[in-house]
Design a protein around this motif. Structure first.
Motif, PDB file in Angstrom:
ATOM      1  N   THR A 150       4.138  -4.187   1.428  1.00 25.08           N
ATOM      2  CA  THR A 150       3.593  -5.049   0.380  1.00 25.08           C
ATOM      3  C   THR A 150       3.919  -4.479  -0.997  1.00 25.08           C
ATOM      4  O   THR A 150       4.054  -3.269  -1.167  1.00 25.08           O
ATOM      5  CB  THR A 150       2.053  -5.191   0.497  1.00 25.08           C
ATOM      6  N   LYS A 207       0.119  -5.753  -3.422  1.00 29.47           N
ATOM      7  CA  LYS A 207      -0.717  -6.459  -2.435  1.00 29.47           C
ATOM      8  C   LYS A 207      -0.121  -7.794  -1.984  1.00 29.47           C
ATOM      9  O   LYS A 207      -0.817  -8.619  -1.420  1.00 29.47           O
ATOM     10  CB  LYS A 207      -2.128  -6.713  -2.999  1.00 29.47           C
ATOM     11  N   LYS A 208       1.181  -7.999  -2.254  1.00 29.07           N
ATOM     12  CA  LYS A 208       1.789  -9.252  -1.810  1.00 29.07           C
ATOM     13  C   LYS A 208       2.946  -8.934  -0.868  1.00 29.07           C
ATOM     14  O   LYS A 208       3.594  -7.891  -1.033  1.00 29.07           O
ATOM     15  CB  LYS A 208       2.330 -10.042  -3.004  1.00 29.07           C
TER      16      LYS A 208
END
Ligand code: PFF
Length: 434
Positions: free
Chosen positions: A362, A365-366
């Motif tokens: 990630t 956080k993506k």
């Protein structure tokens, strides 16, 4: 001026290609699902407001910059001041990052056209879609196939490639869209979908929604990535740039609204939810197609329409880098296209694997895919548009009076380009990222 640069055959070809660039996955895949995510009609109101107030000026400025300088992005920025070269380079860079996720979705579409033709049905489309996007071989194969098709057209040049694709695909797209809207509106309870689209609930407004709407508006109009600058640089003569800009904005907005009118009534008619995110057209709609008579034909029409839209936009995204590579490195379009194929594959393959083998990786956080989508439309495009306004307004000194007869509107253009739009862009960017 470089006399070997290609030109559009006519003003019509330029406008059609620019509409082709604007109308794409952004209208039919991204717009309905982002609207679903941010509560329907209220998002639509903010989005339309931004389109009307913020987007017209940078769109016109980008086209005018291309038409005036007649250069690819990097050269255009560099010719204003060599220090701006890096800012010019941000345009093809953004394009390459966009293509890396855009073409993955293009690949999904090809697979769904194939499924419609073989009349594939399942009771669990959600399960099918996740297993398909997680399968490394299939999703990479289809991504590369879509990339290859786009590259084929850009490598053939402006007239034989880009104009030809738009002349064939855009009318086909409009025809299929009209047919599917009639079908969707004839379904029982279609009005619920229209209410969802057009009855806003203002209690849902928040700053993040403004950033999402701005990102969507720039993305859908292809502003802030050099596509319009590049297309504008191939204009020979356009006496009414304002009219061209309006036509592009009006057509793109109409097509986005029509995509919503095609999709939401069908979703509500079957009692489904509109907030299923990126899977909206790949899970929710196939679910509906499976339940109706001749569903495979409707499905084939829908995914072919999506394919046409994605292809004409994909071509414009690539053209920015093809133009930069050919003009700066003095290589042929074919060589430039091959180089791009390799570079984009190297980013698109890990992005595609982010649904499967690489899902643990990630960035902020993506997943890699979501990161590329978010950073390009919500950060890089607003930032590039900010630089575009500053450079066009303060350094290239583009003036409203060059294309607008009315003194008052010409003055509004100048103030908007130099002050209001840059401030709003930075404001929305900062507020939305907090
Ligand atoms: N406007 C296209 C769409 O709505 O799908 C995407 C896009 C094309 C973005 C070209 C940026 C660009 F330069």
């Amino acid at each position: 001026m470089n006399s070997t640069r290609p030109n559009w055959t006519s003003r019509y070809s330029f406008i059609l290609a620019s509409i082709g660039s604007a109308v794409g996955l952004g209208n039919i895949w991204r717009f309905p699902y982002i609207m679903g995510k941010y509560g329907g009609a209220v998002f639509l109101v903010i989005y339309l407001l931004l389109i009307l107030t913020i987007c017209f000026i940078p769109l016109l400025a980008e086209l005018a910059m291309g038409k005036t300088l007649k250069k690819e992005c990097i050269g255009a920025y560099e010719s204003i001041n060599p220090k701006f070269k890096l800012l010019g380079f941000l345009n093809p860079l953004t394009g390459i990052l966009i293509s890396s996720f855009y073409f993955i979705v293009g690949g999904w579409i090809i697979n769904y056209i194939y499924l419609s033709f073989i009349n594939y049905k399942t009771a669990d489309y959600g399960g099918y879609f996740s297993s398909f996007i997680q399968s490394p071989m299939l999703s990479i194969l289809f991504t590369l196939l879509f990339l290859f098709i786009c590259i084929f057209f850009t490598s053939r040049g402006i007239k034989k490639g880009i104009e030809f694709a738009n002349n064939v695909l855009m009318p086909l797209f409009a025809f299929l869209l009209a047919g599917l809207i009639i079908f969707s509106l004839s379904l029982p309870n279609a009005n619920l979908g229209l209410e969802y689209m057009f009855k806003p609930d203002f209690s849902k407004v928040n700053p993040e929604m403004f950033l999402a709407a701005l990102g969507q508006a720039l993305f859908t109009l292809s502003i802030g990535m050099g596509a319009l600058l590049t297309y504008g640089s191939y204009i020979k003569e356009d006496k009414s740039m304002v009219k061209s800009a309006y036509t592009i904005i009006f057509s793109d907005t109409m097509f986005a609204l029509m995509a919503g009118i095609m999709i939401f009534p069908a979703i509500f008619s079957f009692g489904l939810e509109p907030d299923s995110g990126a899977g909206l057209v790949f899970v929710t709609l196939p679910n509906i197609f499976a339940k109706i008579p001749f569903g495979n034909i409707v499905s084939a029409a829908f995914f072919t329409l999506l394919f046409c839209a994605a292809l004409t936009s994909g071509i414009s995204i690539l053209e920015v880098s093809v133009a930069s590579l050919t003009e700066r490195m003095k290589i042929s379009r074919i060589k430039a296209s091959v180089i791009l194929f390799i570079i984009i594959s190297l980013i698109a393959i890990p992005a595609s694997l982010s649904f499967g083998g690489l899902h643990n990786i990630t960035l902020f956080k993506k997943s890699i895919f979501d990161f590329l989508d978010f950073t390009t439309s919500n950060i890089l495009m607003p930032l590039n548009t900010f630089f575009l306004c500053i450079i066009a307004g303060w350094f290239l000194k583009i003036k409203g009076s060059q294309f607008i007869n009315n003194k008052f509107f010409a003055m509004l253009f100048d103030i908007g380009l130099k002050f209001i739009i840059p401030v709003v862009l930075i404001g929305v960017l900062v507020a939305g990222l907090k």
